[in-house]
Design an enzyme around this catalytic site. Structure first.
Site, short mmCIF file in Angstrom:
data_model
loop_
_atom_site.label_atom_id
_atom_site.label_comp_id
_atom_site.label_asym_id
_atom_site.label_seq_id
_atom_site.Cartn_x
_atom_site.Cartn_y
_atom_site.Cartn_z
N ARG A 147 0.82 -1.31 -0.06
CA ARG A 147 0.07 -0.04 0.13
C ARG A 147 0.78 1.33 0.23
O ARG A 147 0.36 2.30 -0.53
CB ARG A 147 -0.88 0.11 1.15
CG ARG A 147 -0.38 0.11 2.67
CD ARG A 147 -1.23 -0.39 3.43
NE ARG A 147 -0.63 -0.60 4.64
CZ ARG A 147 -0.41 0.04 5.74
NH1 ARG A 147 -0.94 1.33 5.81
NH2 ARG A 147 0.34 -0.44 6.72
N ASP A 178 -3.87 -0.50 -2.34
CA ASP A 178 -4.54 -0.64 -0.87
C ASP A 178 -5.25 -1.90 -1.09
O ASP A 178 -6.35 -1.91 -1.73
CB ASP A 178 -5.08 0.69 -0.67
CG ASP A 178 -5.86 0.29 0.78
OD1 ASP A 178 -6.13 -0.84 1.31
OD2 ASP A 178 -6.16 1.38 1.31
N LYS A 201 0.05 -20.77 6.54
CA LYS A 201 -0.51 -20.64 7.63
C LYS A 201 -0.21 -19.00 8.28
O LYS A 201 0.56 -18.54 7.84
CB LYS A 201 0.21 -21.72 8.59
CG LYS A 201 1.92 -21.46 8.62
CD LYS A 201 2.46 -22.48 9.78
CE LYS A 201 2.19 -22.20 11.21
NZ LYS A 201 3.09 -21.13 11.72
N HIS A 226 6.04 -24.63 5.14
CA HIS A 226 7.45 -24.61 4.61
C HIS A 226 8.32 -26.01 4.89
O HIS A 226 9.52 -26.15 4.47
CB HIS A 226 8.23 -23.14 5.10
CG HIS A 226 8.71 -23.40 6.51
ND1 HIS A 226 7.82 -22.94 7.49
CD2 HIS A 226 9.74 -23.64 7.02
CE1 HIS A 226 8.53 -22.95 8.80
NE2 HIS A 226 9.77 -23.42 8.46
N GLU A 278 13.19 -25.55 19.24
CA GLU A 278 13.51 -24.30 18.75
C GLU A 278 14.21 -23.53 19.88
O GLU A 278 13.97 -23.62 20.88
CB GLU A 278 12.47 -23.25 18.50
CG GLU A 278 11.53 -23.94 17.20
CD GLU A 278 10.40 -23.15 16.81
OE1 GLU A 278 10.83 -21.83 16.16
OE2 GLU A 278 9.55 -22.96 17.57
N ASP A 303 0.93 -23.28 16.49
CA ASP A 303 1.82 -22.69 15.56
C ASP A 303 2.63 -23.75 14.89
O ASP A 303 3.10 -23.66 13.93
CB ASP A 303 2.65 -21.81 16.47
CG ASP A 303 3.74 -21.15 15.87
OD1 ASP A 303 3.20 -20.44 14.86
OD2 ASP A 303 4.73 -21.05 16.07
N HIS A 326 3.56 -28.30 11.02
CA HIS A 326 4.62 -28.86 10.80
C HIS A 326 4.97 -30.39 11.28
O HIS A 326 5.51 -31.28 10.69
CB HIS A 326 6.04 -28.07 11.29
CG HIS A 326 5.90 -26.61 10.91
ND1 HIS A 326 5.38 -26.33 9.74
CD2 HIS A 326 6.12 -25.50 11.51
CE1 HIS A 326 5.52 -25.05 9.61
NE2 HIS A 326 5.85 -24.59 10.53
N LYS A 334 18.81 -25.69 18.71
CA LYS A 334 17.68 -25.88 17.66
C LYS A 334 17.77 -27.29 17.14
O LYS A 334 19.16 -27.71 16.89
CB LYS A 334 17.94 -24.82 16.55
CG LYS A 334 17.21 -25.01 15.49
CD LYS A 334 17.05 -23.80 14.55
CE LYS A 334 16.32 -24.05 13.39
NZ LYS A 334 14.86 -23.83 13.83
C1 BG6 Z 1 7.02 -21.00 11.67
C2 BG6 Z 1 6.38 -20.70 13.15
O1 BG6 Z 1 5.75 -21.69 11.05
O2 BG6 Z 1 7.98 -22.12 11.87
C3 BG6 Z 1 7.53 -20.19 13.97
O3 BG6 Z 1 5.26 -19.79 12.88
C4 BG6 Z 1 8.62 -21.19 13.94
O4 BG6 Z 1 6.98 -20.04 15.22
C5 BG6 Z 1 8.94 -21.43 12.60
O5 BG6 Z 1 9.76 -20.49 14.68
C6 BG6 Z 1 10.28 -22.59 12.60
O6 BG6 Z 1 10.69 -22.85 11.33
P1 BG6 Z 1 12.09 -23.38 11.31
O7 BG6 Z 1 12.15 -23.72 9.69
O8 BG6 Z 1 13.00 -22.56 11.60
O9 BG6 Z 1 12.25 -24.81 11.91
#
Ligand code: BG6
Length: 489
Positions: free
Chosen positions: A50, A92, A147, A177, A215, A234, A239, A344
């Site tokens: 926008r 917009d 999402k 993803h 994470e 989330d 995932h 991680k």
């Molecule tokens: C996202 C979540 O879908 O995936 C986040 O909304 C999360 O909260 C992220 O941190 C993790 O993705 P990756 O690829 O870093 O494991």
């Protein structure tokens, strides 16, 4: 899955071109595709937002984003090619008549329009109406969204219904993803191309399966969004359940999208419901308190910026999942995911059954089971943990654990996929829906997750606390220990 390196030129229109997702992920991934010569030469990238910017300003923003978020060095020649594709349109998104501007920017005769909705879901319906109003869509047009597609079954139906007014199901590409990550894709190869696994992938040989998505990061400035969502919605609804379907599904007839989707849906349908009657023994919710990560003090969830100190939203969830079908009867799947974990780490561990009799008592009182460990991140790879004789001529047979190691990060360094987005954007440009989610899959996943969410609400229990920098509440250790097992550490 089609393996096309040549596809029809596209006009990739990114709605929300100045937003976080575009700057942090989409532009970076597109640049990497450019670098790998995977973007069709006549494809254009049109940013829509926008704010009043022109092409040069948008190009400048893209350049700065790459400088900030691309970890590799920017290559001048690649950047020249990439930047020549970029243009910008000020729209917009809430104003129907402004979508008419797309007419001048799109070429629907020789290019396929791929509409990437990189905006908050409340704008999805506006964009759909705007596109319909301006009559720029053709049968070939596609839309890409990700999402959160709703926060429960009902709200996801509302979004899907709005989109369905304008796009047919085959035009819709819903992103998770994780499905673009190298190792998730490799699950198909591992399972269906290797007879040692294909024939042993069931309750006869497998004892149980663990899926961990830990994470290190906390809430990263999005407390308000996260607090309405929680880790179950989330991360687990999408995932972790996607990973689970890839591990658990039956062999599809072939790699065509409709056949893969059909098998995944069957797994989701077979998930044993978690209700208020079994929620306490099947699940653990956690919320992090302050702690230390890699020696650095970090605040607790309720001390993060913008926090409501009464929040009972979970930042960690662990659960035992059962799949009620022939293949998996009696094989529990233990899932856990949390923010502010010790590191991680995303991995799947398949524990094979122990052998019934041990003739190597000198080495092990009870023989440790074979394990197949699939690392998704940070280092992609597959390991098989086996027992082996320690070499020596002293006459005794002494065993040791050894690992057969197939590390992708080393073996396939040149061809590796980075975060998952590259692969998925490329598939959306190619028009191959295999790695995207069907409406039915999402709705089935919500149905199962809604029942857990309701059960938590009815039980009224608050999340158990865990210090940041650990692997979650003690109760999650008890969850798996009750079955005589332990989390992979
Ligand atoms: C996202 C979540 O879908 O995936 C986040 O909304 C999360 O909260 C992220 O941190 C993790 O993705 P990756 O690829 O870093 O494991």
């Amino acid at each position: 899955m089609k393996n096309k390196t040549i596809y029809k030129p596209c006009d990739l229109v990114i709605y929300g071109a100045l937003g976080d997702l575009t700057r942090r992920k989409l532009l970076i991934s597109l640049y990497r595709l450019e670098n790998a010569n995977l973007i069709e030469p006549d494809t254009r990238i049109i940013g829509v937002d926008r704010h009043a910017h022109d092409n040069a300003q948008f190009t400048e923003i893209a350049y700065k984003s790459l400088k900030e978020f691309l970890h590799d060095k920017l290559n001048d020649e690649v950047w020249q090619r990439f930047s020549a594709r970029l243009s910008y349109l000020q729209i917009d998104l809430t104003q129907l008549d402004q979508y008419a501007k797309l007419h001048g920017a799109l070429d629907t005769k020789t290019r396929v329009t791929v509409n990437y909705f990189a905006v908050a879901p409340f704008l999805f319906s506006n964009i759909c109406q705007g596109l319909a109003h301006s009559r720029v869509l053709t049968e070939e047009s596609r839309m890409v969204m990700e999402k959160p597609i709703g926060h429960d079954l009902q709200s996801s139906k509302v979004i899907n219904d709005e989109v369905a007014k304008v796009f047919s199901e085959k035009q819709v590409f819903r992103i998770d993803h994780y499905l673009g990550k190298e190792t998730v894709l490799n699950l198909l190869a591992l399972r269906f191309a290797n007879s040692i696994f294909t024939t042993n992938w069931n309750h006869n040989t497998i004892d149980h399966i663990q899926i961990t998505v830990g994470e290190e990061i906390g809430i990263e400035g999005r407390w308000e969004y996260f607090d309405k969502t929680g880790q179950l919605r989330d991360m687990l609804q999408n995932h972790l359940l996607q990973i689970l379907t890839f591990i658990a599904m039956e062999p599809p007839v072939n790699l065509e999208a409709k056949n893969i989707h059909a098998e995944k849906i069957k797994v989701l349908e077979a998930l044993r419901p978690i209700t208020r009657y079994n929620v306490d023994e099947r699940t653990v919710r956690g919320q992090y308190t302050s702690g230390y990560l890699k020696g650095k003090a970090v605040p607790g969830y309720l001390e993060e910026e913008g926090a409501n100190i009464e929040s009972t939203t979970e930042t960690f969830v662990a659960m035992r999942v059962d799949i009620d079908n022939w293949r998996w009867a009696g094989v529990p799947f233990y899932l856990r995911t949390g923010k502010r974990m010790m590191g991680k780490r995303t991995e799947i561990v398949i524990y094979f059954r122990q052998l019934p009799h041990n003739i190597f008592q000198d080495s092990f009182q009870s023989l440790p089971p074979n394990k197949l460990i699939i690392h998704l991140q940070p280092n992609e790879g597959v390991e098989v943990e086996m027992l082996n004789k320690i070499p020596g001529i002293d006459g005794h047979i002494k065993l040791q654990k050894t690992k057969l190691d197939l590390s992708f990060s080393e073996t396939f360094e040149k061809n590796r996929i980075f975060g998952g987005y590259e692969k998925l954007i490329l598939e959306a440009l190619r028009g191959d829906p295999t790695l995207f989610l069907s409406r039915e899959e999402i709705e089935q996943a919500w149905t199962w997750v809604d029942s857990i969410q309701d059960a938590w609400q009815q039980s009224g229990e608050t999340p158990k606390s865990y210090p940041a920098g650990t692997w979650g509440p003690v109760a999650s250790v008890a969850l798996i220990a009750r079955d005589g097992r332990a989390w992979e550490e």
